[in-house]
Enzyme design. Structure first.
Site, PDB file in Angstrom:
ATOM      1  N   ARG A   1     -28.935  43.567   8.119  1.00  0.00           N
ATOM      2  CA  ARG A   1     -29.043  42.559   7.065  1.00  0.00           C
ATOM      3  C   ARG A   1     -30.182  42.885   6.113  1.00  0.00           C
ATOM      4  NH1 ARG A   1     -31.223  37.350   5.816  1.00  0.00           N
ATOM      5  NH2 ARG A   1     -29.593  36.021   4.937  1.00  0.00           N
TER       6      ARG A   1
ATOM      7  N   GLY B   1     -34.985  26.485   3.529  1.00  0.00           N
ATOM      8  CA  GLY B   1     -35.899  25.464   3.023  1.00  0.00           C
ATOM      9  C   GLY B   1     -35.520  24.059   3.400  1.00  0.00           C
TER      10      GLY B   1
ATOM     11  N   ARG C   1     -34.935  32.207  16.639  1.00  0.00           N
ATOM     12  CA  ARG C   1     -35.608  33.313  15.985  1.00  0.00           C
ATOM     13  C   ARG C   1     -34.923  33.641  14.674  1.00  0.00           C
ATOM     14  NH1 ARG C   1     -33.318  37.869  20.216  1.00  0.00           N
ATOM     15  NH2 ARG C   1     -31.237  38.072  19.325  1.00  0.00           N
TER      16      ARG C   1
ATOM     17  N   CYS D   1     -38.634  32.343   8.048  1.00  0.00           N
ATOM     18  CA  CYS D   1     -38.427  33.550   7.252  1.00  0.00           C
ATOM     19  C   CYS D   1     -39.709  33.896   6.503  1.00  0.00           C
ATOM     20  CB  CYS D   1     -37.287  33.341   6.263  1.00  0.00           C
ATOM     21  SG  CYS D   1     -36.882  34.805   5.290  1.00  0.00           S
TER      22      CYS D   1
ATOM     23  N   GLY E   1     -36.555  30.140   4.386  1.00  0.00           N
ATOM     24  CA  GLY E   1     -36.211  29.573   5.680  1.00  0.00           C
ATOM     25  C   GLY E   1     -37.455  29.217   6.469  1.00  0.00           C
ATOM     26  N   SER E   2     -37.293  28.326   7.453  1.00  0.00           N
ATOM     27  CA  SER E   2     -38.450  27.831   8.196  1.00  0.00           C
ATOM     28  C   SER E   2     -39.160  28.930   8.967  1.00  0.00           C
ATOM     29  CB  SER E   2     -38.009  26.721   9.162  1.00  0.00           C
ATOM     30  OG  SER E   2     -37.108  27.229  10.132  1.00  0.00           O
TER      31      SER E   2
END
Length: 437
Positions: A423, A362, A408, A327, A324-325
């Site tokens: 999570r 991504g 966030r 992550c 993720g952008s």
């Protein structure tokens, strides 16, 4: 490369590699590592069909899903995603009551006959109407004798009844409309719509022979049906479809029951590492207690992980780990896989069992969406591409003259403190390690 000649015919050179040839080389590729070669087009844009499967039984007109992040998907985002043919997944960084309330907002929004409308009694105040408008976004409320469904209808309050009332403590009975236009129990949606058209009313209460309220039809629904023909909905009751995320803890079983009661259509078992004993047990529990409820497992990145979850009974898979952008899982834990390779390999395996795959992470451009679908994904989950929009949760603020909204990762320390640590299997840890800013 040179061309060869056979029987005076020129053999064209092979340009590029097939998708199988690319991913069979045991290399790891991101979306930016590959490009799709163009071919010849023999169809127009209107002929393109985007319909796809989210799960074994849920179809989408558009292969787009909003991520279950607390800065991306609550009711407003889920409603708009469903109206446009996709679907939204409500985050669970909140209490089970709060999450179920978000699901109910979506189910109430667009549903032909509203079978559980908000109702008030004549003794309620105009301030109660104001609270309903703030909470639910509408102010057209049927008034019944005791303020409950199934009670005798005595009036209706709309925006025009309360807009110019200065004393907001005025009783509803003093402002409600009592000259009522109603539909009768058993009428079809088409008949109710025709009454709304002819009378130019915004709401049509549906009553039985005793004049007791049994349902409500909304003029807004007519507009939405006309303007959003691709809407993702249950065609039997016209309600929008919505998903919700749950975890793998014992408390999530109570959360699951609250979501089912609210009308959720699909749940995602939300974990940064989906191939765990905890998730497998949760999947089995969901399918045992609610066999008709669709469940999506993940996140995973290998065919072996997919095999475990498919065997447990998932109806869909979520693929992506640390891509993720915002992550940082790959940097923090050294675990993950380049997303293009992960999507291809898992999709290829899952397709043998009829299990759709959602590419999650991504995705920073429209081109990345196209690549994910090309590599085998049935749908693409988006976070950063939707964050900051009007439909996303949160309030706007200004920084250096630019209007912004907070975004966030669910692995950020801020999100973990609010509850997102479940999570990442870290809610009992005294020291929390961030996996995203």
């Amino acid at each position: 490369m040179t061309s060869s000649t056979t029987n005076n015919k020129i053999t064209l050179p092979q340009d590029g590699l097939s998708v199988h040839q690319v991913f069979s080389q045991q290399n790891g590729y991101t979306y930016d590592d590959v490009i799709i070669l163009p071919g010849q087009i023999n169809f127009d844009v209107d002929s393109v069909e985007l319909k796809t499967k989210l799960t074994k039984t849920i179809e989408l007109s558009v292969p787009l899903v909003s991520s279950p992040m607390d800065t991306v998907t609550e009711a407003n985002m889920a409603i708009n995603m469903a109206l446009l043919g996709g679907i939204g997944i409500i985050h669970y960084n909140n209490t089970k009551e709060e999450q179920a309330a978000e699901v109910r907002k979506v189910k109430r929004f667009k549903n032909g006959f509203i079978t559980d409308p908000v109702t008030l009694s004549p003794n309620h105040k105009v301030t109660d109407i104001d609270q309903i408008k703030t909470k639910h976004g509408f102010s057209g409320v049927p008034i019944t004798e005791d303020g409950k469904m199934g009670s005798k209808l005595v009036g209706i309050v709309t925006t025009r009844d309360v807009d110019f009332v200065k004393d907001r403590n005025t009783s509803v009975k003093d402002v409600m409309t009592t000259d009522l236009v109603v539909g009768h129990d058993g009428c079809t949606l088409e008949q109710a719509n025709e009454i709304l058209r002819k009378t130019k009313k915004g709401k049509l209460p549906i009553v039985n022979e005793a004049f007791e309220l049994v349902a409500l039809a909304s003029r807004d629904d007519l507009v939405k049906n006309r303007d959003f023909p691709l809407a993702t909905k249950n065609f039997s009751d016209k309600r929008l479809l919505v998903g919700a995320a749950v975890g793998t803890r014992d408390s999530d079983r109570e959360r699951l029951e609250a979501l089912v009661a609210a009308g959720v259509d699909v749940v995602i078992i939300d974990s940064s590492q989906g191939d765990s004993h905890y998730q497998i047990e949760m999947v089995k529990y969901v399918k045992k207690t609610h066999p008709n409820l669709q469940v999506i497992g993940g996140n995973i990145v290998t065919a072996r992980q997919a095999a475990h979850l498919i065997e447990a009974g998932v109806d869909g898979l979520r693929v992506g780990m640390g891509v993720g952008s915002i992550c940082t899982t790959q940097e923090v834990t050294a675990v993950g896989r380049p997303q293009a390779t992960a999507v291809y390999n898992v999709s290829k395996y899952a397709a043998q069992y009829g299990v759709p795959v959602i590419a999650d992470g991504g995705v920073r451009t429209i081109g990345h969406i196209i690549k994910a679908l090309t590599f085998g994904a049935s749908a693409v989950m988006m976070g950063s591409m939707l964050a900051g929009t009007e439909e996303a949760p949160g309030e706007y603020f200004y920084k250096d003259g630019i209007r912004l909204k907070k975004y966030r990762g669910m692995g950020s320390l801020e999100a973990m403190k609010k509850g997102g640590d479940h999570r990442y299997f870290g809610e009992n840890e005294r020291i929390k390690v961030a996996q995203g800013p």
